[in-house]
Motif scaffolding. Structure first.
Motif, short mmCIF file in Angstrom:
data_model
loop_
_atom_site.label_atom_id
_atom_site.label_comp_id
_atom_site.label_asym_id
_atom_site.label_seq_id
_atom_site.Cartn_x
_atom_site.Cartn_y
_atom_site.Cartn_z
N ALA A 21 -12.32 28.51 37.95
CA ALA A 21 -13.34 28.42 37.16
C ALA A 21 -13.43 29.90 36.84
N LEU A 22 -13.26 30.96 38.03
CA LEU A 22 -13.63 32.36 37.50
C LEU A 22 -12.41 33.12 37.02
N HIS A 23 -11.20 32.33 36.67
CA HIS A 23 -10.27 33.08 36.24
C HIS A 23 -9.55 34.15 36.94
N ASN A 24 -9.91 33.84 38.34
CA ASN A 24 -9.16 34.86 39.28
C ASN A 24 -7.87 34.50 39.72
N ASP A 25 -7.05 35.25 38.89
CA ASP A 25 -5.48 34.86 39.12
C ASP A 25 -5.08 35.08 40.57
N ALA A 26 -5.64 36.20 41.14
CA ALA A 26 -5.25 36.80 42.59
C ALA A 26 -5.39 35.84 43.57
N LEU A 27 -6.97 35.03 43.12
CA LEU A 27 -7.03 34.11 44.23
C LEU A 27 -6.34 32.97 44.16
N GLN A 28 -6.19 32.27 43.03
CA GLN A 28 -5.28 31.43 42.70
C GLN A 28 -3.77 31.57 43.19
N PHE A 29 -3.28 32.55 43.25
CA PHE A 29 -1.79 32.94 43.55
C PHE A 29 -1.90 32.90 45.19
N PHE A 30 -2.89 33.37 45.87
CA PHE A 30 -2.71 33.40 47.30
C PHE A 30 -2.92 32.01 47.80
N LEU A 31 -3.74 31.11 47.23
CA LEU A 31 -4.30 29.97 47.83
C LEU A 31 -3.56 28.84 47.60
N LYS A 32 -2.61 29.08 46.26
CA LYS A 32 -1.90 27.82 45.91
C LYS A 32 -0.88 27.16 46.91
N PRO A 33 -0.10 27.89 47.68
CA PRO A 33 0.98 27.62 48.46
C PRO A 33 0.00 26.89 49.95
N LEU A 34 -1.13 27.31 50.12
CA LEU A 34 -1.87 26.85 51.02
C LEU A 34 -2.37 25.50 50.86
N LEU A 35 -2.50 24.81 49.77
CA LEU A 35 -2.96 23.56 49.52
C LEU A 35 -2.42 22.52 50.14
N VAL A 36 -1.36 22.39 49.81
CA VAL A 36 -0.29 21.26 50.50
C VAL A 36 -0.04 21.54 51.84
N SER A 37 0.12 22.95 52.16
CA SER A 37 0.43 23.36 53.65
C SER A 37 -0.99 22.66 54.39
#
Length: 232
Positions: A21-37
């Motif tokens: 929502a905030l277009h924060n690419d760094a936050l998405q980059f860091f968190l995406k592998p943690l979603l399914v983990s």
């Protein structure tokens, strides 16, 4: 510990969507592998101490999904990462296929011909639409489409499980996975939509959550049934 994993999953998911929502690419980059983990953490904690031949395939599907999520983070920089991510998700679907197949055999569920027609029609139309836009990736995408279509077909067969809640949960998860990958393919190869990223991630996370939830329920239900069967 089970509750802790669920809270971590919800927290990571909400933060990831906040990053979108905030277009924060760094936050998405860091968190995406943690979603399914974190979903993997939920699955392992929920099924701890339960011996089941299906657990290894579910863990494999989630591990390959984490690999795919991680590789696709770099896909905009190098097409090779997209191909490797595609292969990783293909292996995730193979693991789900093996899991669904063994459940189908275990529960003596028979397939129905009309489900193959439904899935075949979906595959024909989505691939007919995409083929003119695939370029050098035509063969990999066609193969991937076949594999995820087969995963969906087996999930449709499992709809005849005696535990209807488990059956509906698994099938809904499989359908959402197909929707997510279909939107991703159209977004990448045909025309990106402003809402495409949201549609992909909402359906993808819904798919993985429902598959994990349904398969946890199946494993626990199977343990209860087996325990009852051996009581004199």
């Amino acid at each position: 510990m089970k509750t802790a994993w669920k809270l971590i999953f919800i927290g990571v998911l909400l933060l990831y969507f906040a990053g979108m929502a905030l277009h924060n690419d760094a936050l998405q980059f860091f968190l995406k592998p943690l979603l399914v983990s974190t979903l993997l953490g939920i699955f392992i904690s929920e099924t701890a101490g339960i011996a089941s031949p299906f657990k290894k395939w579910i863990i494999g599907a989630l591990v390959f999904s984490v690999g795919g999520d991680t590789l696709l983070l770099f896909a905009n920089n190098n097409e090779l990462y997209f191909i490797l991510g595609l292969v990783s998700f293909l292996m995730a679907h193979v693991c789900y296929i093996l899991c669904f197949h063994f459940i189908k055999v275990k529960e003596s569920v028979s397939g129905k011909w009309h489900t193959a027609i439904i899935v075949g029609v979906y595959y024909f139309f989505i691939m007919s639409f995409l083929i003119p836009h695939l370029g050098a990736l035509k063969i990999p995408v066609l193969i991937y489409g076949m594999v995820i279509s087969f995963m969906l077909l087996l999930a449709m067969h499992l709809y005849d499980l005696t535990d209807h809640t488990t059956a509906r949960t698994i099938l809904t998860g499989a359908i959402l996975f197909v929707v997510s990958d279909s939107v991703l393919a159209v977004n990448k190869f045909y025309r990106p939509a402003p809402w495409g990223g949201w549609a992909i991630m909402v359906t993808y996370m819904g798919a993985q959550w429902l598959l994990v939830k349904g398969l946890i329920r199946y494993i626990k239900h199977r343990r209860s049934s087996d325990s009852t069967a051996v009581v004199p």
